[in-house]
Scaffold this motif. Structure first.
Motif, PDB file in Angstrom:
ATOM      1  N   GLY A 372       1.064  -1.484  -0.001  1.00  0.00           N
ATOM      2  CA  GLY A 372       0.309   0.135   0.064  1.00  0.00           C
ATOM      3  C   GLY A 372       0.791   1.715  -0.237  1.00  0.00           C
ATOM      4  N   MET A 373       2.189   1.263   0.493  1.00  0.00           N
ATOM      5  CA  MET A 373       2.599   2.620   1.157  1.00  0.00           C
ATOM      6  C   MET A 373       3.288   2.800  -0.665  1.00  0.00           C
ATOM      7  N   ALA A 374       4.278   2.106  -1.261  1.00  0.00           N
ATOM      8  CA  ALA A 374       4.766   2.296  -2.950  1.00  0.00           C
ATOM      9  C   ALA A 374       3.386   2.271  -3.236  1.00  0.00           C
ATOM     10  N   LEU A 375       2.606   1.836  -3.469  1.00  0.00           N
ATOM     11  CA  LEU A 375       1.232   2.041  -3.860  1.00  0.00           C
ATOM     12  C   LEU A 375       0.818   3.571  -4.300  1.00  0.00           C
ATOM     13  N   PHE A 376       0.889   3.896  -3.212  1.00  0.00           N
ATOM     14  CA  PHE A 376       0.619   5.482  -2.536  1.00  0.00           C
ATOM     15  C   PHE A 376       1.885   6.351  -3.199  1.00  0.00           C
ATOM     16  N   ASN A 377       2.328   6.123  -2.660  1.00  0.00           N
ATOM     17  CA  ASN A 377       3.612   6.821  -2.626  1.00  0.00           C
ATOM     18  C   ASN A 377       3.956   7.400  -4.730  1.00  0.00           C
ATOM     19  N   ILE A 378       3.437   6.605  -5.517  1.00  0.00           N
ATOM     20  CA  ILE A 378       3.854   6.055  -6.634  1.00  0.00           C
ATOM     21  C   ILE A 378       2.132   7.156  -7.302  1.00  0.00           C
ATOM     22  N   GLY A 379       0.863   6.504  -6.872  1.00  0.00           N
ATOM     23  CA  GLY A 379      -0.271   7.028  -7.069  1.00  0.00           C
ATOM     24  C   GLY A 379       0.193   9.224  -6.841  1.00  0.00           C
ATOM     25  N   LEU A 380       0.427   9.044  -5.472  1.00  0.00           N
ATOM     26  CA  LEU A 380       0.649  10.694  -4.977  1.00  0.00           C
ATOM     27  C   LEU A 380       1.985  11.412  -6.469  1.00  0.00           C
ATOM     28  N   SER A 381       2.847  10.858  -6.414  1.00  0.00           N
ATOM     29  CA  SER A 381       3.622  11.736  -7.446  1.00  0.00           C
ATOM     30  C   SER A 381       2.932  11.829  -8.999  1.00  0.00           C
ATOM     31  N   TYR A 382       2.664  11.066  -9.210  1.00  0.00           N
ATOM     32  CA  TYR A 382       1.533  10.974  -9.895  1.00  0.00           C
ATOM     33  C   TYR A 382      -0.205  11.454 -10.360  1.00  0.00           C
ATOM     34  N   GLY A 383      -0.258  11.597  -8.942  1.00  0.00           N
ATOM     35  CA  GLY A 383      -1.931  12.301  -8.731  1.00  0.00           C
ATOM     36  C   GLY A 383      -2.021  13.354  -8.768  1.00  0.00           C
ATOM     37  N   LEU A 384      -2.541  13.690  -6.832  1.00  0.00           N
ATOM     38  CA  LEU A 384      -2.919  14.396  -6.505  1.00  0.00           C
ATOM     39  C   LEU A 384      -1.911  15.257  -5.904  1.00  0.00           C
ATOM     40  N   ALA A 385      -0.127  15.061  -5.746  1.00  0.00           N
ATOM     41  CA  ALA A 385       0.999  16.160  -5.715  1.00  0.00           C
ATOM     42  C   ALA A 385       0.802  16.763  -6.922  1.00  0.00           C
ATOM     43  N   ALA A 386       1.043  15.417  -7.963  1.00  0.00           N
ATOM     44  CA  ALA A 386       0.565  16.744  -9.447  1.00  0.00           C
ATOM     45  C   ALA A 386      -0.030  17.714  -9.708  1.00  0.00           C
ATOM     46  N   LEU A 387      -1.234  16.571  -9.540  1.00  0.00           N
ATOM     47  CA  LEU A 387      -3.022  18.364  -9.469  1.00  0.00           C
ATOM     48  C   LEU A 387      -2.160  19.161  -8.765  1.00  0.00           C
ATOM     49  N   GLY A 388      -1.926  18.815  -7.288  1.00  0.00           N
ATOM     50  CA  GLY A 388      -1.818  20.472  -6.503  1.00  0.00           C
ATOM     51  C   GLY A 388      -0.604  21.577  -6.932  1.00  0.00           C
ATOM     52  N   GLY A 389       0.574  20.552  -7.402  1.00  0.00           N
ATOM     53  CA  GLY A 389       1.239  21.431  -8.318  1.00  0.00           C
ATOM     54  C   GLY A 389       0.853  22.458  -9.657  1.00  0.00           C
ATOM     55  N   GLN A 390       0.161  21.528 -10.329  1.00  0.00           N
ATOM     56  CA  GLN A 390      -0.402  22.505 -11.322  1.00  0.00           C
ATOM     57  C   GLN A 390      -1.500  23.302 -10.869  1.00  0.00           C
ATOM     58  N   THR A 391      -2.282  23.043  -9.921  1.00  0.00           N
ATOM     59  CA  THR A 391      -3.572  24.505  -9.165  1.00  0.00           C
ATOM     60  C   THR A 391      -1.981  25.203  -8.950  1.00  0.00           C
ATOM     61  N   GLY A 392      -1.906  25.416  -7.912  1.00  0.00           N
ATOM     62  CA  GLY A 392      -0.739  26.157  -7.525  1.00  0.00           C
ATOM     63  C   GLY A 392       0.116  27.116  -8.288  1.00  0.00           C
ATOM     64  N   ASN A 393       0.607  26.758  -9.410  1.00  0.00           N
ATOM     65  CA  ASN A 393       0.963  27.447 -10.480  1.00  0.00           C
ATOM     66  C   ASN A 393       0.523  28.350 -11.617  1.00  0.00           C
ATOM     67  N   VAL A 394      -1.090  27.813 -11.413  1.00  0.00           N
ATOM     68  CA  VAL A 394      -1.420  28.598 -12.200  1.00  0.00           C
ATOM     69  C   VAL A 394      -3.049  29.398 -11.319  1.00  0.00           C
TER      70      VAL A 394
END
Length: 584
Positions: A372-394
């Motif tokens: 679960g931790m491995a999958l969560f970390n991978i998903g975080l990199s591609y999903g929620l963190a990426a989306l949050g970074g995009q929104t923070g940039n714009v």
């Protein structure tokens, strides 16, 4: 006429509740198997299930687990996407990659939380039950220190700190860049030491029934003193936001449950487990002591290297290899986090002579936590963190011109700033009100206060505090205001209200700050803050988590004082003090 004695209803329930003894179902099945073997019958009856029966059995279990994580992740993701599309008129980059990352985050968090419940939590509680029976207080405190340090490395959100290093400009913040790159392991170790010390103090609080007011005051004054010392140096000032944000990273789904399980087990073994406040306070200390540790580490770094040496140190560590690229980095991070912790818990269990029941279930839970931790970390990199970074940039494009962003600025400056602040306020309120841990805490507080501080009232107070803190954090980034302008008066007011409040509200108010910083909220807010800071040209984007943690402390303590004052003015004889204060 007999003298009337008033007691809290929660104390009455605690003293009169039915004594019960838990009995494992597996023990019953083993007993039945033994009886069948003595009677000459087959030891086990093999049960054959067809596919529809398997689905009918597993679907309620899996559906409930998936639904819990879906309610925590989906609203945040939808809100970020809708805000970016409809308000900012910007497309989401790599939408299918982000969607796949969100699914991986959901499944990974579900597996990890279930593995934590089945595998790691029973370890901590069993050790806490057996350790005081065979060893003295010194051994208990050493185990608490080592456990507090070990669980920090297993915290899912701790990886977000390491990922933040690539977003810092070394020329503008050399020591911050070095801390997040060359000294990243020392940073995590400092946070771990802070959590370990918090576990020791929390254990002593459980055993000695100490008040939380004194350790909170000392830790807060120490952290504020180091903050004042560092803000005068332009090279050290960016470390202040990182240090205070580290307090929010540590109170996640691994640290608090495991340390609490050990502490409650020790308190129960020592005959202190019946107190209504057992378990409160550890979240607060695990938030404050890492701040002190990281601030001290920053002063040590500045004493050992110059700013130019710090930049060179950070650049050398930032060189990437295959182990630092996704998905290898996330898998290796999960192995490094979970396996040493499991080995340590197994050694301590052997040292404590603890009887570990249901070992197959325990091993299965550990495997779930690891996957679960491995999958969560991978998903975080591609999903929620990426989306949050995009929104923070714009989002800064609402009020400022950003190169490469079509249509910026989208609104007049004042309206655009209001849109950015409103975005953060709604995000903070929505993320907090859906937090499962906050609902559980609300039920406990309602019982402790005899219904005077209702569950819904606490949830709204904490959510409003987090929303206000995030809004102020965005305003700080937009106006380039120093973080200490908010921290000094905010925590000064919190300390004044602490000494005016009862012990119950002090525990609840300070702990509410840690309850809101979950494994999803922390990486999202960090990514959004760093992206926002980079877009507006800030030295760093840290400080959002710090203010999001300060807000609920002030709102809950303030509401608690208002409730006490209202009842005194209306002459309603409701006892809002804790049992210790009532007896004094």
């Amino acid at each position: 006429m007999a003298e009337e004695i008033r007691i809290k209803y929660s104390d009455y329930r605690r003293e009169t509740r039915v004594r019960k003894r838990s009995l494992s179902f597996s023990k019953l099945t083993r007993l039945a198997a033994k009886r069948r073997a003595e009677a000459g019958a087959p030891r086990w009856r093999r049960v054959h299930l067809n596919a529809p029966q398997v689905v009918n059995i597993l679907s309620p279990y899996i559906g409930g687990k998936v639904g819990e994580q879906f309610r925590a992740i989906a609203p945040l993701a939808v809100y970020l996407a809708v805000f970016q599309l409809l308000v900012l008129h910007q497309h989401i980059e790599q939408p299918w990659s982000v969607f796949g990352g969100l699914i991986a985050t959901l499944v990974g968090l579900m597996l990890f939380m279930e593995g934590l419940r089945l595998g790691l939590m029973p370890f901590g509680e069993t050790i806490g039950h057996y350790l005081p029976r065979h060893h003295g207080l010194t051994a208990v405190l050493v185990v608490a220190l080592m456990l507090g340090m070990g669980v920090t490395f297993a915290e899912p959100a701790i990886g977000a700190l390491r990922a933040a290093g690539a977003l810092v400009q070394p020329q503008r913040a050399p020591y911050l860049y070095a801390m997040l790159n060359g000294w990243a392991h020392w940073l995590v170790l400092a946070v771990a030491i802070g959590v370990g010390l918090a576990a020791i103090i929390g254990m002593l609080m459980f055993l000695r029934s100490w008040s939380l007011k004194i350790p909170v005051t000392l830790c807060t004054l120490g952290a504020l003193g180091l903050t004042v010392l560092m803000v005068d140096d332009p090279a050290l000032a960016p470390l202040v936001g990182l240090a205070w944000d580290c307090g929010g990273v540590t109170t996640g789904p691994v640290t608090v449950p495991l340390v609490l399980a050990l502490g409650i087990g020790v308190a129960g073994s020592a005959g202190k487990g019946e107190s209504s406040l057992v378990g409160f306070g550890i979240v607060t200390l695990a938030s404050l002591l890492p701040v002190l540790a990281v601030l001290a580490l920053g002063l040590l770094l500045a004493a050992l290297v110059t700013p130019d040496q710090a930049m060179a140190l950070g650049r050398a560590a930032a060189e990437t290899s295959w182990t630092s690229k996704t998905p290898a980095a996330e898998i290796i991070s999960a192995l490094r986090a979970i396996l040493p912790l499991v080995v340590f818990l197994a050694l301590v269990a052997r040292f404590a002579r603890a009887a570990i029941a249901d070992r197959p279930v325990l091993i299965f839970g550990i495997a779930l936590a690891l996957a679960g931790m491995a999958l969560f970390n991978i998903g975080l990199s591609y999903g929620l963190a990426a989306l949050g970074g995009q929104t923070g940039n714009v989002v800064p494009g609402a009020f400022a011109f950003l190169p490469g962003l079509n249509g910026s600025p989208m609104y007049d400056y004042g309206i655009g700033v209001a849109v950015a602040v409103l975005f953060a306020v709604v995000l903070g309120f929505g993320a907090t009100i859906a937090e499962p841990a906050l609902n559980a805490m609300g039920a406990t507080v309602e019982t402790l206060s005899n219904g005077a501080f209702g569950k819904r009232m606490l949830i709204w107070a904490v959510s409003a505090g987090v929303a206000t803190g995030l809004g102020l954090g965005v305003l700080k980034l937009v106006l380039a205001l120093p973080l200490w302008w908010f921290l000094l008066p905010g925590y000064g007011l919190a300390l004044v209200m602490t000494w005016l409040s009862t012990e119950t509200f002090v525990n609840v108010g300070w702990d509410s700050a840690g309850v809101t910083t979950g494994p999803v909220t922390v990486p999202l807010v960090l990514a959004m803050g760093l992206g926002f800071g980079g877009a507006v040209g800030a030295v760093d984007g840290f400080g959002l988590l710090a203010l999001a943690s300060l807000g609920p402390i002030l709102s809950v303590l303030g509401l608690g004082l208002f409730i006490r004052l209202r009842h005194r003015l209306s002459a309603i004889p409701i006892l809002l003090t804790d049992p210790q204060e009532a007896g004094s």
